[in-house]
Design a protein around this motif. Structure first.
Motif, mmCIF file in Angstrom:
data_model
loop_
_atom_site.group_PDB
_atom_site.id
_atom_site.type_symbol
_atom_site.label_atom_id
_atom_site.label_comp_id
_atom_site.label_asym_id
_atom_site.label_seq_id
_atom_site.Cartn_x
_atom_site.Cartn_y
_atom_site.Cartn_z
ATOM 1 N N THR A 20 4.431 0.054 2.359
ATOM 2 C CA THR A 20 4.593 0.714 1.053
ATOM 3 C C THR A 20 3.703 1.945 0.997
ATOM 4 O OG1 THR A 20 5.020 -1.395 -0.057
ATOM 5 C CG2 THR A 20 4.365 0.444 -1.442
ATOM 6 N N THR A 39 9.472 5.291 0.346
ATOM 7 C CA THR A 39 8.376 4.622 -0.354
ATOM 8 C C THR A 39 8.124 3.241 0.239
ATOM 9 O OG1 THR A 39 8.907 5.803 -2.378
ATOM 10 C CG2 THR A 39 7.579 3.828 -2.600
ATOM 11 N N ASP A 40 9.201 2.531 0.562
ATOM 12 C CA ASP A 40 9.091 1.209 1.175
ATOM 13 C C ASP A 40 9.845 1.211 2.492
ATOM 14 O OD1 ASP A 40 7.710 -0.560 -0.868
ATOM 15 O OD2 ASP A 40 9.288 0.341 -2.078
ATOM 16 N N CYS A 63 2.473 -6.300 -4.362
ATOM 17 C CA CYS A 63 3.892 -6.280 -3.978
ATOM 18 C C CYS A 63 4.176 -7.194 -2.791
ATOM 19 C CB CYS A 63 4.312 -4.853 -3.620
ATOM 20 S SG CYS A 63 4.088 -3.646 -4.938
ATOM 21 N N LYS A 64 3.255 -7.236 -1.826
ATOM 22 C CA LYS A 64 3.540 -7.900 -0.553
ATOM 23 C C LYS A 64 2.936 -9.302 -0.427
ATOM 24 C CE LYS A 64 5.712 -4.284 0.924
ATOM 25 N NZ LYS A 64 7.146 -4.303 1.250
#
Length: 639
Positions: free
Chosen positions: A220, A248-249, A293-294
């Motif tokens: 990311t 972005t990802d 996020c991860k």
């Protein structure tokens, strides 16, 4: 959102490149090297990477790389000639990688060249720099080269290994040993950083490498970090990084996430340093964003460690020890990030344990009001909004008077997001801006909210304290030019227009004169208020038409404005055929003026003005077909 961003520590900031030009500099009269003429290597013919601590890049070498980069930009986008040119240039880069990386001009060119590099040459250049990692990572120019190399991963990770094209390349691999893969190089860099984690996180330049590495391992790329990394580079280098950073990802191997977990665990060993040290704290803030996020469980673990540490420090005289750190420049920034990544149940308990009863005090503080705004931004449940609103609502006017309107805008945003207390907060705003009573003043709320000024200040009235407020004078209001539209005032009105009942704000907008509404649409900040009218699901088509009809007679001025033309395009996109005819007819009266204007000619093309003026029937058929396709598309979306 506060009055403005607090200036972050500009780590690694450097002055623009200057000094004498190298031999390769092109004067205005000289033709840059063309495609047929391949740049020649520097006369000295570098044979191996520099081994001294601070290698020197000769003017001849600098001139060569400058000419090479210029020729590469002129070469065709693809083809054998370009591939050969890239191969030859990067071969020379590999031999002088350290000297280029630690030279101000050389590092900027190297960053651009990395954007053209295929997989294998990038790996070789990376390997050439790895033996001097500490020197490069902690150098004000070298750090940007490492960042640029890391930011190539979305483009190159997972790309097929290139086949050997000639025997010379095979012989080099036999002599130097097998070339490490890009994945192995990244993991190797992560291991070296992990072994000396505190040093790299605490170094002004090295912390940039850690932050970029965390993003790459997590797959990311954060826009804020990418923008910060471009701060000290030339415009060309910035364009190169923009090209690199589009995704972005992106997908990363499982080994990257495992190494991200290892790096994140390093924060726990010295949590006090990462909370209190200004430079190191930035690394922990980025880690929280990526982990949220991860690896959300590890993110929650880190948040608990931060809160637990701060909660056990010296007690504050007026409540929780956490309040002391909310007033500190460094730790408050970290707490802002913690508040934004906490899960709702944990946020609720944090509020009850540390914030409740202190909100008005925090809102008045020049630093603590920012973490309070983040708390408000993070609210997603009525259970949390209810006690927060009850505590802050009596002090809205005082908070505005203290110069912290960001707290008020954040509270309004929370009411919009949760869908509660909307009528109450609007009434409180009318009272705070002195336009609630008499009721005739309510129609003036939009200019007041946009300018963030009380009624008496905006209209320059001299009213004695305790006197009965005067009625609103429509003649004075219509004769006055629209005041400045502030960024926060625009955000406030955008929130209000997305309330379930925006009728009062729409009535105020409808009372504006044509020139006033035109000024709003032409304003960089005010134009977003018009966007909200066009996109808010709470605004009906009839209400929208009632406001926008005031712009009739102003379409040409709107089309010839940078921001107004964008608003007119948005109005056109949602307009029915009848409204489109009216707009096109008005624009057609000034067709030549539109065509000559840098913004107007785009509007004329979008409206198909030439077709409208010369072949009206064909234009109507075209617009009817467009409207039919739009209706079909909307019905698909609704289904």
């Amino acid at each position: 959102m506060g009055l403005g961003p607090r200036s972050p520590h500009k780590a690694g900031r450097q002055a623009p490149a200057g000094g004498k030009r190298g031999r390769g500099a092109q004067g205005p009269g000289r033709r840059p090297p063309g495609r047929a003429r391949r740049p020649q290597p520097p006369a000295s013919g570098p044979s191996e990477p520099a081994r001294e601590a601070h290698p020197h890049l000769s003017p001849e070498a600098l001139g060569y790389f400058r000419r090479a980069l210029s020729a590469l930009k002129e070469a065709p986008e693809a083809g054998e000639e370009r591939d050969l040119m890239v191969h030859n240039i990067l071969k020379e880069v590999e031999a002088q990688a350290l000297a280029l990386a630690t030279n101000r001009t050389g590092s900027e060119m190297l960053q651009e060249l990395l954007g053209f590099s295929p997989l294998k040459p990038l790996c070789r250049i990376w390997a050439a720099l790895r033996s001097n990692l500490r020197l490069v990572a902690c150098h004000r120019c070298g750090v940007h080269v490492l960042q640029s190399a890391l930011l190539q991963l979305p483009r190159l990770l997972g790309s097929p290994t290139e086949k050997k094209e000639d025997e010379e390349e095979e012989e080099e691999e036999e002599k130097d040993g097998p070339l490490e893969t890009l994945e192995e190089l990244v993991l190797g860099l992560a291991s070296e950083v992990c072994n000396d984690f505190l040093f790299y996180c605490g170094d002004t330049h090295g912390s940039f490498v850690v932050r970029t590495l965390l993003q790459v391992l997590g797959g990311t790329l954060l826009e804020s970090e990418r923008a910060r990394s471009r701060g000290s580079q030339s415009s060309e280098a910035q364009k190169a990084l923009t090209r690199e950073c589009k995704p972005t990802d992106f997908e990363v191997p499982e080994t990257f996430l495992n190494r991200l977990q290892d790096l994140s665990s390093c924060f726990l060993k010295d949590i006090a340093v990462f909370i209190t040290d200004k430079i190191s704290s930035f690394c922990l803030q980025v880690a929280l964003q990526i982990l949220h996020c991860k690896l959300p469980q590890l993110c929650a673990h880190l948040c608990n460690a931060v809160i637990g540490y701060l909660s056990t420090r010296n007690s504050s005289a007026d409540g929780s020890p956490l309040l002391l750190f909310l007033r500190d420049q460094t730790s408050s920034r970290l707490l802002e990030r913690v508040l934004l990544v906490l899960e709702p149940p944990r946020l609720q308990s944090l509020f009850e344990d540390h914030f409740q009863g202190q909100l008005q005090t925090l809102a008045a503080h020049p630093i603590a009001n920012f973490p309070l705004q983040r708390l408000l931004d993070a609210i997603t449940t009525p259970e949390l909004l209810s006690p927060v609103f009850e505590e802050l609502s009596p002090a809205l006017e005082a908070i505005l008077a203290q110069g912290h309107p960001g707290v008020v805008i954040a509270l309004v945003g929370a009411c919009r997001r949760v869908g509660a207390y909307q009528a109450q907060v609007l009434q409180l705003l009318l009272e705070a801006f002195h336009c609630a009573e008499p009721s005739s003043r309510q129609v003036a709320c939009v200019p007041l909210f946009a300018a963030l000024m009380a009624y008496e200040v905006y209209y320059e009235l001299m009213e004695e304290e305790g006197a009965v407020p005067a009625e609103h004078q429509v003649e004075i209001a219509t004769a006055r030019a629209l005041g400045e539209v502030t960024v926060l005032g625009s955000l406030l009105l955008q929130h209000l227009l997305h309330f379930s009942n925006p009728s009062l704000v729409l009535r105020s907008l409808g009372s504006l004169t044509g020139p006033q509404l035109l000024a709003l649409a032409q304003s960089p900040t005010g134009s977003h208020i018009l966007d909200a009218i066009l996109t808010s699901p709470s605004v009906t088509r009839k209400q929208r038409r009632r406001v926008l009809k005031t712009l009739k007679g102003q379409y040409v001025a709107l089309a010839c404005s940078r921001h107004g033309s964008r608003v007119l395009d948005a109005i056109w996109s949602g307009a029915a055929l009848g409204a489109r005819k009216e707009i096109a007819a008005e624009l057609g009266e000034q067709n030549q003026e539109l065509i000559r204007d840098p913004f107007g000619h785009h509007v004329a093309r979008n409206v198909a003005l030439t077709t409208f003026l010369k072949r009206r029937e064909a234009w109507e058929q075209q617009q009817s077909a467009v409207a039919k396709r739009r209706r079909a598309f909307n019905s698909i979306l609704e289904d």
